[in-house]
Enzyme design. Structure first.
Site, PDB file in Angstrom:
ATOM      1  N   GLY A 210       0.808  -1.215   0.000  1.00  0.00           N
ATOM      2  CA  GLY A 210       0.000   0.000   0.000  1.00  0.00           C
ATOM      3  C   GLY A 210       0.832   1.250   0.000  1.00  0.00           C
ATOM      4  N   LYS A 211       0.204   2.336  -0.406  1.00  0.00           N
ATOM      5  CA  LYS A 211       0.860   3.638  -0.395  1.00  0.00           C
ATOM      6  C   LYS A 211      -0.083   4.662   0.198  1.00  0.00           C
ATOM      7  CE  LYS A 211       4.433   3.727  -3.816  1.00  0.00           C
ATOM      8  NZ  LYS A 211       4.908   3.846  -5.130  1.00  0.00           N
ATOM      9  N   GLY A 212       0.466   5.616   0.907  1.00  0.00           N
ATOM     10  CA  GLY A 212      -0.382   6.659   1.489  1.00  0.00           C
ATOM     11  C   GLY A 212       0.343   7.982   1.501  1.00  0.00           C
ATOM     12  N   PHE A 214       1.702   9.334   3.924  1.00  0.00           N
ATOM     13  CA  PHE A 214       2.840   9.278   4.846  1.00  0.00           C
ATOM     14  C   PHE A 214       4.029   8.542   4.246  1.00  0.00           C
ATOM     15  CE2 PHE A 214      -0.239   5.978   5.288  1.00  0.00           C
ATOM     16  CZ  PHE A 214       0.531   4.863   5.020  1.00  0.00           C
ATOM     17  N   GLU A 216       4.890   4.317   2.618  1.00  0.00           N
ATOM     18  CA  GLU A 216       4.485   3.033   2.047  1.00  0.00           C
ATOM     19  C   GLU A 216       4.213   1.992   3.133  1.00  0.00           C
ATOM     20  OE1 GLU A 216       8.084   2.248  -0.018  1.00  0.00           O
ATOM     21  OE2 GLU A 216       7.471   3.343  -1.822  1.00  0.00           O
ATOM     22  N   LYS A 230       4.976  -0.159   8.088  1.00  0.00           N
ATOM     23  CA  LYS A 230       4.608   1.126   7.509  1.00  0.00           C
ATOM     24  C   LYS A 230       5.887   1.964   7.514  1.00  0.00           C
ATOM     25  CE  LYS A 230       0.904   4.507   8.398  1.00  0.00           C
ATOM     26  NZ  LYS A 230      -0.261   4.725   9.260  1.00  0.00           N
ATOM     27  N   ASP A 331      -9.868   9.844  12.118  1.00  0.00           N
ATOM     28  CA  ASP A 331      -9.767   9.551  10.679  1.00  0.00           C
ATOM     29  C   ASP A 331     -10.329   8.160  10.405  1.00  0.00           C
ATOM     30  OD1 ASP A 331      -9.226   9.998   8.027  1.00  0.00           O
ATOM     31  OD2 ASP A 331      -7.117   9.424   8.161  1.00  0.00           O
TER      32      ASP A 331
END
Ligand code: NAG
Length: 501
Positions: A210-212, A214, A216, A230, A331
């Site tokens: 995943g990527k976000g 912040f 990876e 993370k 969130d």
């Protein structure tokens, strides 16, 4: 016959040595024997000046020392001190002993008060600058440290104790072993920091999952088990620190909150790698799960109940020394909830969470008014009417978001052979990646909410889920259900539907 050549008349350098040795030298003389010669004497040796004490007064004595008495050569005994004299000095030019000798303070070398002072002086001269240098270095190091990572120094003040390390990380211990007694033993805040570091540094990264905003998320392996890693970009050090800090809140561990394993910061010289290691759940996020699969009534209730369970634990304040502060997520959304193997939820991404200090009724960080994901923001967050000084208001905003997540789940519930396609909340009212303004118009001005279809009334589970959603979506935050209330309602429903949790 003695050759009397005056030293001063020796002009030639080549002859100087010869002159020196053979020259007659005139000295002042104070002895009674010199009275006739006008208190001077002539010698082939050296002039002598001495001092002595008589009746408490310093007296001077002058005279000649013949060459034959200047023994041993280079360091004549007569010049070092004649008995009865306090101090003696020899010199080798005419009337050079005319000077009045002063008793030097250093007489006696290392003894007496003078000697002690010299020792102190010596120590001061050597140790003083050394001490100053050390002090400067220390101050320098401190300033450097404070500037770079001042706010998270707590995280780094860890002592690596290899013996304890060994105890924790014995070869045959798996991650489950390590973590399982954490939730049962009261500590509950996580592994000791040195173990966290050791675990983090022996993880082998496998694939990016995943990527976000912040950084990876990777799947990694540690001792034959999967972990999620993370990786924050160095710019996101604050987020990394905050999330690690929240995860390590005492007593936070709960089956419906993502299990935190380790935080580590590796400094490789050019940049800092910031890791947050947690349990790995192969199904991924609830968002991914619902996109891929429809769910049964049983799964719907299990997902909803476990999410409420996790949120209730997060929100709840536990009093006592082994207590836990109330925490608001801020969130909450389907992308931040993970699905475990047994089809229950684990709430993740606590980076924006705030903690309540009930003693002072304050929130542990100055909360920005609007953080989180626009689509899931409660109306009072969108129009900025939320009372940020009041911790309860953040909990109410979480409940609103939980209602939206329930709507996403319920749409995918297979009841009587029908289920709807996956959609994000407000998919029909706002564009993708809606702005705050677009969301505000819909949720605040038009007071619209996701659609609850009438046919849900025909199925008990969906009817109750729909009812809960409506009560999560009130414009007035204080009127909304609490996580605990939702948990109780869904527990009853699960008993009614004969679901084993
Ligand atoms: C030493 O002798 C010289 C020459 O005679 C004389 O001028 C001087 O005053 C004497 N010094 C002392 C201290 O007596």
């Amino acid at each position: 016959q003695r050759i009397t050549v005056r030293l001063t008349s020796c002009k030639l350098m080549v002859l100087q040595m010869f002159c020196y040795v053979s020259a007659a030298l005139w000295c002042n003389c104070t002895t009674s024997l010199c009275q006739k010669s006008g208190f001077q004497c002539e010698t082939d040796g050296a002039c002598r000046a001495s001092t002595f004490f008589s009746n408490g007064k310093q007296q001077h004595s002058r005279g000649c020392i013949p060459q034959e008495n200047l023994e041993p050569p280079g360091k004549p005994i007569y010049c070092l001190g004649v008995e009865g004299y306090l101090y003696t000095q020899c010199c080798y030019t005419d009337y050079c002993n005319s000077i009045d000798l002063r008793v030097p303070t250093e007489i006696g070398g290392g003894y007496g008060p003078g000697g002690t002072w010299r020792l102190v002086e010596l120590v001061a001269v050597i140790a003083g600058p050394l001490f100053l240098l050390c002090l400067l270095l220390l101050v320098g190091a401190f300033i450097y440290h404070y500037h770079r990572r001042g706010y998270n120094h707590r995280q780094r003040l860890e002592v690596e104790d290899p013996s304890c390390d060994h105890l924790y990380l014995a070869k045959d211990r798996s991650l489950e072993d390590l973590l399982c007694n954490l939730s049962t033993s009261g500590s509950g805040s996580g592994l000791p920091l040195f173990v966290q570091r050791t675990v983090a540094r022996t993880i082998v990264l496998q694939e990016i999952i995943g990527k976000g905003r912040f950084g990876e998320v990777w799947r990694g392996r540690w001792r034959g088990g999967d972990v999620a890693v993370k990786i924050f970009s160095s710019r996101e050090e604050r987020s990394w620190f905050r999330e690690a800090e929240i995860y390590q809140t005492i007593m936070l561990r709960h089956e419906n909150i993502l299990g935190f394993i380790a935080a580590d910061n590796k400094d490789n010289g050019t940049w800092t790698q910031l890791w947050l290691v947690s349990d790995y759940h192969e199904y991924g996020s609830l968002f991914d799960y619902l996109n891929r699969y429809s769910v049964t009534t049983e799964e719907t209730i299990k997902l909803a109940l476990s999410a409420a369970n996790g949120l209730a634990h997060l929100h709840m304040e536990i009093l006592g020394t082994q207590g836990k502060p109330g925490i608001a997520h801020r969130d909450l959304k389907s992308k931040n909830i993970l699905v475990k193997k047994n089809c229950t939820c684990a709430i993740a991404d606590l980076g924006l969470a705030v903690r309540h200090d009930s003693a002072t009724d304050t929130i542990d960080i100055a909360p920005n008014q609007r953080v989180g994901t626009n689509r899931y923001m409660a109306p009072e967050v969108l129009d900025e009417t939320i009372n940020t000084r009041h911790f309860e208001s953040f909990k109410c905003a979480d409940i609103y978001a939980l209602g939206l997540v329930y709507w996403e789940i319920a749409r995918r519930c297979n009841s009587g052979g029908i289920h709807q396609e996956y959609q994000l909340p407000y998919y029909d009212l706002v564009p993708s990646d809606p702005s705050i303004e677009e969301m505000r118009k819909v949720a605040c001005d038009q007071k619209l909410r996701p659609n609850i279809p009438n046919w849900w009334q025909n199925y008990e589970a969906l009817r109750i889920m729909g009812k809960i959603m409506r009560e999560c979506w009130y414009a007035n935050g204080a009127a909304r259900l609490t996580a605990l209330r939702i948990k109780k309602t869904l527990s009853q429903l699960s008993i009614q539907e004969d679901i084993k949790i």
